[in-house]
Design a protein around this motif. Structure first.
Motif, PDB file in Angstrom:
ATOM      1  N   ASP A  39       0.823  -1.215   0.000  1.00 49.77           N
ATOM      2  CA  ASP A  39       0.000   0.000   0.000  1.00 49.77           C
ATOM      3  C   ASP A  39       0.853   1.259   0.000  1.00 49.77           C
ATOM      4  O   ASP A  39       0.542   2.237  -0.694  1.00 49.77           O
ATOM      5  CB  ASP A  39      -0.925  -0.014   1.216  1.00 49.77           C
ATOM      6  N   ILE A  40       1.934   1.254   0.771  1.00 52.82           N
ATOM      7  CA  ILE A  40       2.793   2.443   0.867  1.00 52.82           C
ATOM      8  C   ILE A  40       3.831   2.478  -0.256  1.00 52.82           C
ATOM      9  O   ILE A  40       3.950   3.468  -0.983  1.00 52.82           O
ATOM     10  CB  ILE A  40       3.483   2.501   2.235  1.00 52.82           C
ATOM     11  N   ASN A  41       4.564   1.389  -0.429  1.00 51.00           N
ATOM     12  CA  ASN A  41       5.716   1.403  -1.335  1.00 51.00           C
ATOM     13  C   ASN A  41       5.336   1.343  -2.805  1.00 51.00           C
ATOM     14  O   ASN A  41       6.066   1.866  -3.657  1.00 51.00           O
ATOM     15  CB  ASN A  41       6.633   0.212  -1.043  1.00 51.00           C
ATOM     16  N   LEU A  42       4.233   0.674  -3.115  1.00 45.47           N
ATOM     17  CA  LEU A  42       3.844   0.489  -4.511  1.00 45.47           C
ATOM     18  C   LEU A  42       2.637   1.356  -4.888  1.00 45.47           C
ATOM     19  O   LEU A  42       2.737   2.233  -5.741  1.00 45.47           O
ATOM     20  CB  LEU A  42       3.536  -0.984  -4.776  1.00 45.47           C
ATOM     21  N   LYS A  43       1.524   1.133  -4.216  1.00 43.52           N
ATOM     22  CA  LYS A  43       0.344   1.941  -4.543  1.00 43.52           C
ATOM     23  C   LYS A  43       0.572   3.404  -4.201  1.00 43.52           C
ATOM     24  O   LYS A  43       0.057   4.302  -4.880  1.00 43.52           O
ATOM     25  CB  LYS A  43      -0.895   1.414  -3.824  1.00 43.52           C
ATOM     26  N   GLY A  44       1.374   3.667  -3.159  1.00 42.79           N
ATOM     27  CA  GLY A  44       1.676   5.055  -2.803  1.00 42.79           C
ATOM     28  C   GLY A  44       2.372   5.800  -3.924  1.00 42.79           C
ATOM     29  O   GLY A  44       2.103   6.980  -4.172  1.00 42.79           O
ATOM     30  N   VAL A  45       3.280   5.112  -4.630  1.00 48.33           N
ATOM     31  CA  VAL A  45       3.973   5.728  -5.766  1.00 48.33           C
ATOM     32  C   VAL A  45       2.989   6.004  -6.899  1.00 48.33           C
ATOM     33  O   VAL A  45       3.029   7.056  -7.547  1.00 48.33           O
ATOM     34  CB  VAL A  45       5.130   4.826  -6.245  1.00 48.33           C
ATOM     35  N   TYR A  46       2.100   5.059  -7.128  1.00 45.13           N
ATOM     36  CA  TYR A  46       1.027   5.249  -8.114  1.00 45.13           C
ATOM     37  C   TYR A  46       0.141   6.440  -7.731  1.00 45.13           C
ATOM     38  O   TYR A  46      -0.155   7.312  -8.561  1.00 45.13           O
ATOM     39  CB  TYR A  46       0.206   3.967  -8.217  1.00 45.13           C
ATOM     40  N   ASN A  47      -0.292   6.480  -6.468  1.00 45.49           N
ATOM     41  CA  ASN A  47      -1.167   7.555  -6.006  1.00 45.49           C
ATOM     42  C   ASN A  47      -0.538   8.926  -6.204  1.00 45.49           C
ATOM     43  O   ASN A  47      -1.163   9.855  -6.731  1.00 45.49           O
ATOM     44  CB  ASN A  47      -1.482   7.374  -4.515  1.00 45.49           C
ATOM     45  N   VAL A  48       0.707   9.068  -5.750  1.00 52.93           N
ATOM     46  CA  VAL A  48       1.371  10.372  -5.798  1.00 52.93           C
ATOM     47  C   VAL A  48       1.638  10.799  -7.243  1.00 52.93           C
ATOM     48  O   VAL A  48       1.367  11.949  -7.625  1.00 52.93           O
ATOM     49  CB  VAL A  48       2.683  10.345  -4.988  1.00 52.93           C
ATOM     50  N   THR A  49       2.145   9.886  -8.041  1.00 53.17           N
ATOM     51  CA  THR A  49       2.481  10.255  -9.421  1.00 53.17           C
ATOM     52  C   THR A  49       1.227  10.599 -10.215  1.00 53.17           C
ATOM     53  O   THR A  49       1.207  11.585 -10.967  1.00 53.17           O
ATOM     54  CB  THR A  49       3.258   9.124 -10.112  1.00 53.17           C
ATOM     55  N   GLN A  50       0.167   9.822 -10.034  1.00 59.23           N
ATOM     56  CA  GLN A  50      -1.080  10.157 -10.713  1.00 59.23           C
ATOM     57  C   GLN A  50      -1.626  11.498 -10.228  1.00 59.23           C
ATOM     58  O   GLN A  50      -2.146  12.298 -11.012  1.00 59.23           O
ATOM     59  CB  GLN A  50      -2.123   9.060 -10.496  1.00 59.23           C
ATOM     60  N   GLY A  51      -1.456  11.769  -8.945  1.00 60.10           N
ATOM     61  CA  GLY A  51      -1.952  13.022  -8.387  1.00 60.10           C
ATOM     62  C   GLY A  51      -1.204  14.255  -8.854  1.00 60.10           C
ATOM     63  O   GLY A  51      -1.770  15.357  -8.872  1.00 60.10           O
ATOM     64  N   PHE A  52       0.061  14.080  -9.238  1.00 57.45           N
ATOM     65  CA  PHE A  52       0.885  15.233  -9.609  1.00 57.45           C
ATOM     66  C   PHE A  52       1.280  15.269 -11.086  1.00 57.45           C
ATOM     67  O   PHE A  52       1.956  16.204 -11.511  1.00 57.45           O
ATOM     68  CB  PHE A  52       2.155  15.269  -8.747  1.00 57.45           C
ATOM     69  N   ILE A  53       0.843  14.279 -11.875  1.00 52.74           N
ATOM     70  CA  ILE A  53       1.312  14.228 -13.260  1.00 52.74           C
ATOM     71  C   ILE A  53       0.868  15.442 -14.066  1.00 52.74           C
ATOM     72  O   ILE A  53       1.606  15.924 -14.939  1.00 52.74           O
ATOM     73  CB  ILE A  53       0.868  12.910 -13.945  1.00 52.74           C
ATOM     74  N   SER A  54      -0.309  15.979 -13.789  1.00 52.15           N
ATOM     75  CA  SER A  54      -0.760  17.151 -14.558  1.00 52.15           C
ATOM     76  C   SER A  54       0.151  18.347 -14.320  1.00 52.15           C
ATOM     77  O   SER A  54       0.404  19.141 -15.240  1.00 52.15           O
ATOM     78  CB  SER A  54      -2.206  17.512 -14.199  1.00 52.15           C
ATOM     79  N   LEU A  55       0.683  18.476 -13.099  1.00 47.81           N
ATOM     80  CA  LEU A  55       1.614  19.573 -12.804  1.00 47.81           C
ATOM     81  C   LEU A  55       2.981  19.314 -13.437  1.00 47.81           C
ATOM     82  O   LEU A  55       3.656  20.241 -13.880  1.00 47.81           O
ATOM     83  CB  LEU A  55       1.765  19.747 -11.290  1.00 47.81           C
ATOM     84  N   LEU A  56       3.394  18.052 -13.490  1.00 47.50           N
ATOM     85  CA  LEU A  56       4.661  17.713 -14.145  1.00 47.50           C
ATOM     86  C   LEU A  56       4.588  17.986 -15.650  1.00 47.50           C
ATOM     87  O   LEU A  56       5.560  18.432 -16.257  1.00 47.50           O
ATOM     88  CB  LEU A  56       4.994  16.242 -13.897  1.00 47.50           C
ATOM     89  N   LEU A  57       3.433  17.747 -16.236  1.00 48.91           N
ATOM     90  CA  LEU A  57       3.270  17.999 -17.662  1.00 48.91           C
ATOM     91  C   LEU A  57       3.329  19.485 -17.997  1.00 48.91           C
ATOM     92  O   LEU A  57       3.615  19.851 -19.138  1.00 48.91           O
ATOM     93  CB  LEU A  57       1.945  17.400 -18.148  1.00 48.91           C
ATOM     94  N   LYS A  58       3.073  20.325 -17.018  1.00 52.66           N
ATOM     95  CA  LYS A  58       3.155  21.775 -17.228  1.00 52.66           C
ATOM     96  C   LYS A  58       4.591  22.287 -17.187  1.00 52.66           C
ATOM     97  O   LYS A  58       4.851  23.434 -17.563  1.00 52.66           O
ATOM     98  CB  LYS A  58       2.314  22.511 -16.172  1.00 52.66           C
ATOM     99  N   SER A  59       5.519  21.457 -16.734  1.00 53.44           N
ATOM    100  CA  SER A  59       6.907  21.891 -16.584  1.00 53.44           C
ATOM    101  C   SER A  59       7.578  22.159 -17.919  1.00 53.44           C
ATOM    102  O   SER A  59       8.306  23.134 -18.077  1.00 53.44           O
ATOM    103  CB  SER A  59       7.702  20.820 -15.817  1.00 53.44           C
ATOM    104  N   GLY A  60       7.352  21.269 -18.865  1.00 53.16           N
ATOM    105  CA  GLY A  60       8.064  21.344 -20.132  1.00 53.16           C
ATOM    106  C   GLY A  60       9.409  20.639 -20.106  1.00 53.16           C
ATOM    107  O   GLY A  60      10.026  20.420 -21.149  1.00 53.16           O
ATOM    108  N   ASN A  61       9.841  20.256 -18.897  1.00 56.80           N
ATOM    109  CA  ASN A  61      11.121  19.544 -18.748  1.00 56.80           C
ATOM    110  C   ASN A  61      11.165  18.927 -17.365  1.00 56.80           C
ATOM    111  O   ASN A  61      11.899  19.365 -16.487  1.00 56.80           O
ATOM    112  CB  ASN A  61      12.300  20.501 -18.949  1.00 56.80           C
ATOM    113  N   ALA A  62      10.357  17.884 -17.168  1.00 59.98           N
ATOM    114  CA  ALA A  62      10.170  17.323 -15.832  1.00 59.98           C
ATOM    115  C   ALA A  62      10.907  16.003 -15.659  1.00 59.98           C
ATOM    116  O   ALA A  62      11.252  15.324 -16.624  1.00 59.98           O
ATOM    117  CB  ALA A  62       8.679  17.128 -15.543  1.00 59.98           C
ATOM    118  N   SER A  63      11.132  15.648 -14.396  1.00 58.11           N
ATOM    119  CA  SER A  63      11.826  14.413 -14.062  1.00 58.11           C
ATOM    120  C   SER A  63      11.106  13.707 -12.925  1.00 58.11           C
ATOM    121  O   SER A  63      10.883  14.288 -11.864  1.00 58.11           O
ATOM    122  CB  SER A  63      13.274  14.707 -13.646  1.00 58.11           C
TER     123      SER A  63
END
Length: 236
Positions: free
Chosen positions: A101-125
């Motif tokens: 729940d923490i190590n695997l799904k947590g990474v999924y949760n956080v990345t899905q939650g922030f991907i729209s902001l990362l896409l606004k970067s133009g050069n994200a990592s």
């Protein structure tokens, strides 16, 4: 090296996460450390947010605040993680569920939650903190090994999904690093690890944060979908 960059590091209050936060901050980034544990440090370039990687509503709220304040996110380090070790015959289902729940799904949760902001970067990592056990396995760590193998697979998948939007995605696989997690290991386990490590030493948190700095910076602008082992040559 990271001037003008906005970074979020989960599990940033201690250990490797803390070192990554301070490494980024000292190299010019504005860093948000997301954790459930209060930090024991301050830095002019660092702010702190209570972040529970298993709580999607909490993640959504944090993403909304970062969007309102900064409008984008350039670097995401999925570092938060735990261990609940036992051989398979004795592993409790609740310990499997908690680690996943923490190590695997947590990474999924956080990345899905922030991907729209990362896409606004133009050069994200995106940087997923994995482990050599996610590549090689390790007795007594069925749950932990499975999750670390999973975050490697996700990093590779996201490299393919978001590369056309100029988002890079990589993983770091530390070996045995001097942290609170390894401090409790029996002496015979440490001796065995060192005997199988060509450099004959355990790593320091800074060894990992240096790799994280490289992957966050433009020095790695043509690197994506990769796993960097920081392990002293373990299991060569």
């Amino acid at each position: 090296m990271l001037q003008g960059k906005i970074a979020l590091v989960t599990g940033g209050s201690r250990g490797i996460g803390k070192d990554i936060v301070l490494k980024y901050a000292n190299n010019g980034a504005t860093v948000i450390s997301g954790d459930l544990i209060d930090p024991d440090y301050t830095h002019e370039n660092v702010s702190f947010v209570k972040l529970n990687v298993t709580d999607r509503d909490n993640i959504k709220e944090a993403a909304s605040k970062i969007k309102e304040q900064y409008g984008k996110l350039d670097i995401l380090v999925n570092n938060a993680g735990i261990t609940r070790d036992a051989i398979l015959l004795k592993m409790k289902e609740e310990d499997w569920d908690l680690v996943v729940d923490i190590n695997l799904k947590g990474v999924y949760n956080v990345t899905q939650g922030f991907i729209s902001l990362l896409l606004k970067s133009g050069n994200a990592s995106i940087i997923n903190m994995a482990s050599v056990v996610g590549l090689d396995g390790n007795a007594g760590q069925t749950n932990y090994s499975a999750t670390k193998g999973g975050v490697i697979a996700m990093a590779k998948t996201w490299a393919k999904e978001f590369g056309r939007r100029n988002v890079r995605s990589n993983a770091i696989a530390p070996g045995f690093i001097k942290t609170d997690m390894t401090h409790v290991l029996p002496e015979q386990v440490i001796e065995s690890v060192l005997a199988n490590t060509p450099l004959r030493s355990m790593g320091e948190s800074e060894d990992v944060s240096n790799a994280a700095l490289f992957l966050a910076s433009d020095m790695s602008k043509f690197i994506t979908g990769q796993v960097i082992r920081v392990d002293g040559g373990l299991n060569l």
